[in-house]
Design an enzyme around this catalytic site. Structure first.
Site, mmCIF file in Angstrom:
data_model
loop_
_atom_site.group_PDB
_atom_site.id
_atom_site.type_symbol
_atom_site.label_atom_id
_atom_site.label_comp_id
_atom_site.label_asym_id
_atom_site.label_seq_id
_atom_site.Cartn_x
_atom_site.Cartn_y
_atom_site.Cartn_z
ATOM 1 N N ASP A 86 66.862 60.806 76.157
ATOM 2 C CA ASP A 86 66.945 62.144 76.648
ATOM 3 C C ASP A 86 65.268 62.752 76.414
ATOM 4 O OD1 ASP A 86 67.009 62.363 74.100
ATOM 5 O OD2 ASP A 86 68.077 64.115 74.008
ATOM 6 N N ASP B 232 61.550 59.993 72.142
ATOM 7 C CA ASP B 232 62.275 59.026 73.339
ATOM 8 C C ASP B 232 61.146 58.550 74.007
ATOM 9 O OD1 ASP B 232 65.381 59.951 73.386
ATOM 10 O OD2 ASP B 232 63.940 61.501 73.037
ATOM 11 N N ASN C 31 67.700 66.790 74.836
ATOM 12 C CA ASN C 31 66.516 67.506 74.514
ATOM 13 C C ASN C 31 66.080 68.564 75.395
ATOM 14 O OD1 ASN C 31 65.892 66.367 72.046
ATOM 15 N ND2 ASN C 31 64.949 64.742 73.077
ATOM 16 N N THR D 269 69.253 56.818 72.395
ATOM 17 C CA THR D 269 68.405 57.583 71.449
ATOM 18 C C THR D 269 68.650 59.341 71.923
ATOM 19 O OG1 THR D 269 66.444 57.354 72.927
ATOM 20 C CG2 THR D 269 66.505 55.982 71.317
ATOM 21 N N PHE E 227 70.887 66.437 65.645
ATOM 22 C CA PHE E 227 70.826 66.847 66.871
ATOM 23 C C PHE E 227 71.941 65.735 68.108
ATOM 24 C CE2 PHE E 227 69.078 67.151 71.327
ATOM 25 C CZ PHE E 227 69.452 68.569 71.462
ATOM 26 N N ASN E 228 71.377 64.774 67.944
ATOM 27 C CA ASN E 228 72.092 63.773 69.138
ATOM 28 C C ASN E 228 73.659 63.998 68.809
ATOM 29 O OD1 ASN E 228 69.554 63.047 70.121
ATOM 30 N ND2 ASN E 228 69.507 61.079 68.994
ATOM 31 N N HIS F 215 61.712 59.810 65.197
ATOM 32 C CA HIS F 215 62.946 59.349 65.166
ATOM 33 C C HIS F 215 63.198 58.319 66.084
ATOM 34 C CE1 HIS F 215 63.826 63.455 63.343
ATOM 35 N NE2 HIS F 215 63.119 63.861 64.309
ATOM 36 N N ASP F 216 63.108 58.475 67.195
ATOM 37 C CA ASP F 216 63.783 57.284 68.209
ATOM 38 C C ASP F 216 62.785 55.914 68.285
ATOM 39 O OD1 ASP F 216 65.604 59.244 68.887
ATOM 40 O OD2 ASP F 216 64.453 60.032 70.594
#
Ligand code: BDR
Ligand code: CA
Length: 315
Positions: A11, A16, A41, A127, A169-170, A243-244
């Protein structure tokens, strides 16, 4: 290392997008069968556009991009423009991508691709919210034996939550989808906030990438600079957590990560703790150990990997 066949479900989102660039910089190690976009996102129309833009920047017009689910399975869509900006990838100049969007829906692409594959040959790399993946599993459970592994970004244990006090979040955006994925029976490697909060994009690390004279590296710098503005304030860290890219970095260098096989279960009932990932780190239950819970990383090696791979792109 033998070449790994993967589908990246994402996303974009700056992190990402950087993950896509890292994967696309690695054609000898990683065979990207397709990129599937999901709402997260930012809304779907932007995530799929951003994914295509990254393919343009990477010069990878050979990779098909598909759009999937525009909203979570049960709950209303929650987006994160506050973190990522209106476009999702603020920090990069936005133009209409040259790479066209595939007509087929992302979920159908995932189902068809897995059905055509041999057992245990395809790694799924989500992700974003897990809506596309869970919808594919629900629609065609016969695809599961084809999945080698699911290497995903989402969840938290020690770092609790980043979008609610108890959820990442995810997972919070689509807890019902996450619940389906974590119960699917295939091996899962999970990059949660506990590990992503260890890979901080400090000024020094960004400056090293800035020295690389190609579009992918310069786009990465723009995105990291934007990301840093929000996250350094929020966390009072020296740089934003990246993160991703932990997912593809793990595919390329599993040796720089440390994990433990645990049960991870998803909260789908309580509004207070919705989307919480209950990680049975000390094995206090006899629930199945469904997840390789990653809890440590060599952050310098991670940034060295990212930097050296971005330098592989042509000018
Ligand atoms: C996750 O949420 C999104 O904002 C990022 O792209 C990442 O996938 C981190 O919690
Ligand atoms: Ca994401």
């Amino acid at each position: 290392m033998s070449k790994q066949a993967i589908i990246i479900d994402c996303d974009p989102g700056q992190d990402d997008a950087i993950n896509l660039l890292l994967a696309m910089s690695s054609p000898d190690e990683i065979d990207i069968l397709g990129i599937t976009a999901v709402a997260g996102n930012v809304p779907l129309a932007r995530t799929e556009r951003n994914a295509r833009l990254m393919c343009d920047i990477a010069g990878r017009s050979d990779i098909p991009v598909y759009a999937g689910c525009a909203r979570p399975m049960v709950r209303d869509l929650v987006t994160a423009e506050k973190v990522h900006g209106r476009t999702g990838i603020d920090g990069v100049e936005i133009t209409e991508p040259v790479l066209p969007l595939q007509e087929q829906n992302a979920v159908d692409f995932i189902v068809d691709t897995l059905r055509a594959a041999d057992d245990e040959t395809i790694t799924l790399v989500p992700t974003g919210p897990l809506t596309n993946i869970a919808t594919a599993i629900t629609k065609a459970p016969d695809i599961l034996p084809k999945v080698k592994e699911i290497v995903l970004m989402g969840g938290a244990m020690r770092e609790s939550g980043n979008h609610s006090p108890s959820a990442e979040f995810n997972i919070l955006v689509d807890p019902q989808a996450a619940d389906i994925v974590f119960k699917c029976g295939r091996p899962i490697t999970q990059m949660g906030l506990d590990v992503s909060h260890q890979v901080l994009s400090t000024r020094e690390r960004i400056d090293r990438i800035k020295k690389i004279d190609n579009q992918a590296a310069q786009a990465t710098v723009g995105m990291l600079d934007f990301f840093n503005r929000h996250d350094t304030k929020k966390y009072n860290y020296v740089g934003a957590p990246l993160h991703d890219p932990c997912t593809v970095a793990y595919l390329l260098r599993p040796d720089i990560f440390e994990g433990k096989l645990c049960n991870v279960s998803i909260e789908t009932q309580s509004e207070l703790t919705m989307g919480n990932t209950a990680v049975d780190f000390w094995h206090v239950t006899d629930r199945p150990r469904n997840t390789n819970w990653i809890h440590a990383v060599d952050a310098d090696a991670f940034y060295e990997l990212l930097t050296s791979h971005l330098a592989r792109f042509d000018k």
